[in-house]
Scaffold this active site. Structure first.
Site, PDB file in Angstrom:
ATOM      1  CG  ASN A 114      -8.571  -5.549  -3.251  1.00 14.62           C
ATOM      2  OD1 ASN A 114      -7.524  -5.817  -2.674  1.00 14.62           O
ATOM      3  ND2 ASN A 114      -9.489  -4.790  -2.696  1.00 14.62           N
ATOM      4  CG  HIS A 115      -6.243  -1.381  -3.242  1.00 19.93           C
ATOM      5  ND1 HIS A 115      -6.649  -0.079  -3.061  1.00 19.93           N
ATOM      6  CD2 HIS A 115      -6.850  -2.100  -2.275  1.00 19.93           C
ATOM      7  CE1 HIS A 115      -7.449  -0.021  -2.020  1.00 19.93           C
ATOM      8  NE2 HIS A 115      -7.594  -1.231  -1.516  1.00 19.93           N
TER       9      HIS A 115
ATOM     10  CG  HIS B  29      -2.180  -0.819   0.958  1.00 23.66           C
ATOM     11  ND1 HIS B  29      -3.042  -0.592  -0.097  1.00 23.66           N
ATOM     12  CD2 HIS B  29      -2.687  -1.896   1.608  1.00 23.66           C
ATOM     13  CE1 HIS B  29      -4.013  -1.482  -0.075  1.00 23.66           C
ATOM     14  NE2 HIS B  29      -3.820  -2.296   0.948  1.00 23.66           N
TER      15      HIS B  29
ATOM     16  CG  HIS C   2      -4.612  -9.422  -2.816  1.00 21.67           C
ATOM     17  ND1 HIS C   2      -3.644  -8.768  -2.106  1.00 21.67           N
ATOM     18  CD2 HIS C   2      -5.768  -8.753  -2.575  1.00 21.67           C
ATOM     19  CE1 HIS C   2      -4.173  -7.745  -1.470  1.00 21.67           C
ATOM     20  NE2 HIS C   2      -5.467  -7.708  -1.736  1.00 21.67           N
TER      21      HIS C   2
END
Lengths: 810, 154
Positions: free
Chosen positions: A244-245, A185, A296
């Site tokens: 998913n990001h 992130h 993930h």
């Protein structure tokens, strides 16, 4: 937990409250009882702090999904001449019309010159290990890679990814240990820490990265560039999974888009477009020694690796945009809508990202339907009926139906592929969503994940079945933040691995990575990125994190003031201004839709009560957020806009199709009209004009999105009085263990110049943040030992506060 | 008209508190908690049970065939009774101070970490190493490396 008791010489003496000697054994018991009580209260605080962050995170994610549902819904209901429709169609227009060669021209970097003054890395291709290491070093020193090299690197990456399979297969032969990392992130300091502790990727040191490289943190692009560089240098030893990001629509809301546009003002748009393609080409899973699956999110009861191996993964560009369906022929859609009824499948709503329908057992999370938003607006019976009818129709395929309608109505060229049945397309899409979005749960079964809105919750029986079917022994996944960086579940058959430390707040959690050798026994390494957390005890960490969570919560309470006030007044019919705590809690539950233990939290949110009743007007005053100084705009309106600022910003970025960061007045107006339709709340033209005028600081007829959103930033008032108050608070708060302050926050309309350091407010984790890395609270709660938490060393990056990256030696 | 001090109200308020505290640990939202969290929940509601006390309570709360989980339906009446009967009351500060003073046999006014560790991991209801480490990290003055126990109290 033993009842073991040691005999002492005074064992039989009873102790006396008036001061006779207490035997040592009794003294020990007393202290132990007392301490365990204290530790329990700390634990509860830690838990609910976690709950606060998580539920707000998920609430925000649901917002995003609802927004997309809403936009899709609009598309379903247009008349051709509507201006709103032009806007939406503009947004959703498929422009995947070019062939790859044409795209390569579009992404060409050759005409970008690099000025002599540029002191960052100058890459030559093919890359080698030295250049990759040099890149890491450059980013550590806060340099930025020139856009020419960015595009070049990304193009090479794209070329490579296109020939990779959906399933990476790795082996631990030659006694190589494989290192696996979870979510990063955008937190570069964590990646640097991992490389420091474990070494950089190389032939002897293979790595698997399990997705979610971007969003939230402020160095997402740097992380990507590093990972891609190593991928290019060691294609047989670096494996990247998609998270998913890795999804351009999600990136609109969670900060990556904004980061790239800010860092690369001239070429950001192209970079983002290229990344969009790269993301869709990232492999989906990795398998080690045919025994360990790395993915993930997780699995579902229908996950089938054979099918996964076969899909055209790059067709699934975004979780929020199902792949275009091929229609056998194009007819006038408005006359022929009945046709599509046959093609509507999905009685099975599972995994439906477009319609988070209330399924299953997780009742605790408030289920929110598409229209369930502004409870202050009453609907007529007719409207109500209409809404329900729409919801009933609004299935997975109806979303894609409208998508199809749209693309055919626009007569865009569709790729000449053989027509597929919608069944396969949907099936594949669900498989991929499940891989990237699912979470494990502790009881058996498999239910849709309506918290996230996609994927499912899967139980231990599903794990068992899946592992047996595919002859595997362990699933390693990420996707969920864990306090210690990793956590086993399902009888140690599922491992969650999370590599972004201090994710919610400094001190909130550790990150971890894992090494697997040929014996496939996991070896964990945990870490925490900043030096601030060293020397902080567990209670200090808890207090600091709790402090931020509560601040965020108070803000939420304040921005719902109008609704809360109505709710309170409804209960307090005699208008005494007082309300009992029970009613206070119920009212908040009803208005906020956040599943939190309000009665446990109330001592932290309510400073005083008289006779068990709360003076709620006074309470609102204590929350003390000042509204922006715009007398012409109605208070409720501002409150609403503030509350929905993430949604507003997301819409702006969608509208800003050329990613310039600017939108026209007209688009701005359209955006607010969209928002008002979405919220079913009137936003009048006067209000819109007022907003436009007050924010057009460029005076050029366009609105800078960032500047507009600045108007909604929350400012911590104590930031302005930083110097003295910090020390004073340290002295005042020496007592164990309660913390007592409730900080005053001030709301400002002017963009803040960067004063900095330690009191940069922690933006709520849900907002679009490029400054989420800096979350030093202004009033660090004192510990009972009086050890001072140190000031944030002010190392500034652009206009951000930044806790300087210190990689502590092991 | 209900007087806010009526027995019913008190019971309801109490039960709501219990329910909230329980929910914090009900991770699956199915009205069960891990039995190992019961101590934490009870303490978070303001009680100061000893480990022996907890042992007894848990025995009462577990199913005939222990599942490792405690159900809310069982927890609620037990906990309500504990709260209403005001069992396991807090330890007064005076008593606690005296307890520390007892351990401080040489009357130094402070305790060495080793001293405290010895007592708390060997006497009474011994701490685990983890509990001891946590307490030390919170209690030891980093400059002097001792536990200034008098500072804990007003």
């Amino acid at each position: 937990m033993g009842c073991g008791v040691t005999k002492t010489s005074e064992f039989n003496r009873k102790f006396d409250k008036d001061g006779n000697v207490i035997p040592a054994m009794k003294a020990a018991v007393l202290i132990q009882r007392w301490y365990r009580q204290y530790a329990a209260r700390m634990e509860v605080r830690r838990r609910y702090t976690w709950n606060i962050f998580q539920s707000m995170e998920y609430a925000d994610l649901q917002d995003q999904i609802k927004l997309y549902n809403f936009l899709g819904y609009l598309m379903d209901n247009f008349t051709p001449s509507s201006t709103e429709r032009n806007l939406i169609s503009h947004i959703f227009r498929e422009n995947e019309v070019c062939r790859d060669a044409e795209w390569e021209r579009y992404f060409s970097y050759n005409n970008i010159t690099v000025p002599d003054i540029y002191s960052g890395p100058r890459l030559t291709f093919p890359l080698d290990m030295d250049q990759a290491a040099h890149l890491v070093e450059a980013f550590k020193n806060k340099q930025q890679l020139h856009s020419r090299y960015v595009l070049q690197l990304l193009l090479e990456t794209w070329k490579l990814l296109r020939v990779l399979p959906n399933i990476n297969r790795v082996s631990t032969c030659h006694s190589k240990e494989i290192t696996i990392c979870g979510d990063l992130h955008g937190q570069l300091e964590d990646l640097l820490l991992i490389f420091y502790k474990n070494g950089m990727p190389s032939l002897e040191k293979p790595y698997v990265f399990n997705g979610d490289y971007v969003d939230r943190g402020k160095d997402s692009i740097e992380i990507l560039l590093i990972l891609f560089a190593f991928l290019l240098v060691f294609p047989g030893d670096v494996y990247l999974n998609r998270g998913n990001h890795e999804d351009h629509i999600i990136n609109l809301r969670y900060g990556f888009t904004k980061e790239v546009l800010n860092k690369y003002k001239l070429h950001g748009k192209r970079i983002l477009k290229l990344l969009q393609k790269i993301f869709s080409w990232l492999p989906l899973v990795t398998v080690i020694d045919q025994r360990v699956l790395i993915v993930h999110g997780g699995i579902s009861d229908t996950t089938d690796l054979a099918l996964i191996a076969r899909v055209d993964r790059h067709r699934y560009v975004s979780a929020l945009r199902p792949p275009k369906k091929k229609t056998p022929s194009r007819t006038n859609v408005y006359a022929d809508s009945e046709r599509y009824d046959e093609m509507i499948i999905c009685k099975n709503r599972r995994g439906s990202l477009t319609f988070p329908k209330p399924f299953g057992a997780r009742e605790s999370f408030q289920r929110r339907s598409l229209q369930d938003f502004s409870s202050t607006v009453a609907r007529t019976l007719g409207e109500e009926f209409e809404v329900r009818r729409r919801q009933a129709e609004f299935s997975l395929s109806s979303f894609s139906k409208s998508h199809r309608i749209l693309s055919s109505a626009l007569s865009s060229d569709s790729e000449p592929e053989s027509s597929e049945f919608t069944d396969t397309g949907n099936d594949e899409w669900k498989q991929i969503l499940d891989l990237l979005w699912s979470d494990p749960m502790s009881h058996d079964g498999c239910i849709p994940n309506e918290v996230r809105g996609g994927g499912c919750y899967w139980g231990p029986d599903v794990t068992e079945g899946f592992l047996n079917r595919h002859n595997l022994q362990l699933i390693i996944r990420s996707h969920e933040c864990k306090q210690d960086g990793y956590e086993f579940c399902h009888n140690r058959k599922v491992l969650t691995l999370f590599s972004a430390s201090n994710y919610y707040e400094v001190g909130s959690n550790r990150g971890a990575f894992v090494r697997l050798g040929p014996d496939l026994v996991p070896y964990f390494v945990q870490y925490q990125a900043t030096s601030m957390t060293r020397g902080l005890s567990f209670p200090q960490n808890v207090k600091r994190t709790e402090h931020t969570a509560l601040k965020v919560l108070r803000e939420q309470l304040f921005v719902h003031k109008s609704d809360l006030l109505s709710a309170f007044q409804e209960i307090d019919k005699e208008n005494t201004g007082l309300i009992c705590l029970n009613d206070w809690a119920s009212a908040i539950e009803r208005v906020l839709h956040l599943d939190l233990p309000w009665r446990v939290l109330h001592p932290q949110l309510v400073s005083s009560t008289t006779d068990g009743k709360l003076d709620y007007h006074g309470w609102f005053r204590d929350l003390a957020l000042k509204k922006p100084s715009s007398e012409h705009i109605e208070q409720t309106m501002l409150e609403t806009l503030y509350r929905h600022r993430s949604t507003l910003e997301t819409i702006f970025r969608i509208v800003d199709t050329d990613n310039s960061g600017l939108i026209t007045f007209e688009d701005f107006r359209q955006t607010l009209k969209l928002l008002s339709a979405y919220l079913k709340m009137e936003i009048s033209d006067e209000v819109i004009n007022e907003l436009v005028i007050s924010t057009d600081t460029n005076n050029d007829g366009s609105i800078d999105i960032d500047e507009f959103m600045e108007a909604f930033r929350l400012v911590d008032k104590s930031r302005l009085e930083r110097g003295k108050s910090l020390l004073k608070l340290m002295q005042d708060n020496q007592s164990l263990p309660q913390e007592t302050e409730s900080p005053q926050t001030v709301y400002s309309t002017a963009p803040q110049t960067s004063q900095c350091p330690a009191s940069q407010p922690a933006d709520p984790p849900v907002s679009n943040t490029t400054d989420s890395a800096c979350s030093q609270t202004a009033n660090p709660p004192a510990s009972q030992t009086g050890s001072l938490t140190e000031d944030c060393p002010a190392s500034q990056t652009e206009d951000l506060c930044h806790i300087s990256v210190v990689v502590p030696p092991q | 008209m209900a007087d806010k001090y009526s027995a019913d109200t008190i019971i309801t308020e109490t039960q709501k508190r219990i329910s909230n505290a329980f929910d914090v640990f009900d991770h699956e939202s199915n009205k069960t908690v891990d039995v190992r969290e019961i101590g934490t929940i009870i303490r978070s509601l303001g009680c100061f049970p000893s480990e022996a006390d907890l042992h007894d309570i848990i025995a009462e709360l577990e199913e005939e065939e222990p599942t490792g989980f405690v159900r809310y339906e069982k927890f609620l009446p037990t906990m309500t009774k504990i709260l209403l009967e005001r069992k396991f009351r807090p330890i007064t500060e005076d008593l606690l101070l005296q307890a520390f003073e007892v351990l401080d046999q040489q009357k130094k006014g402070h305790l060495e970490p080793e001293e405290l560790t010895k007592y708390l991991t060997q006497e009474g209801e011994p701490f685990t190493q983890e509990e001891m480490d946590e307490m030390l990290s919170a209690a030891v003055d980093p400059d002097k490396n001792v536990i200034l126990y008098k500072d804990f109290f007003h």
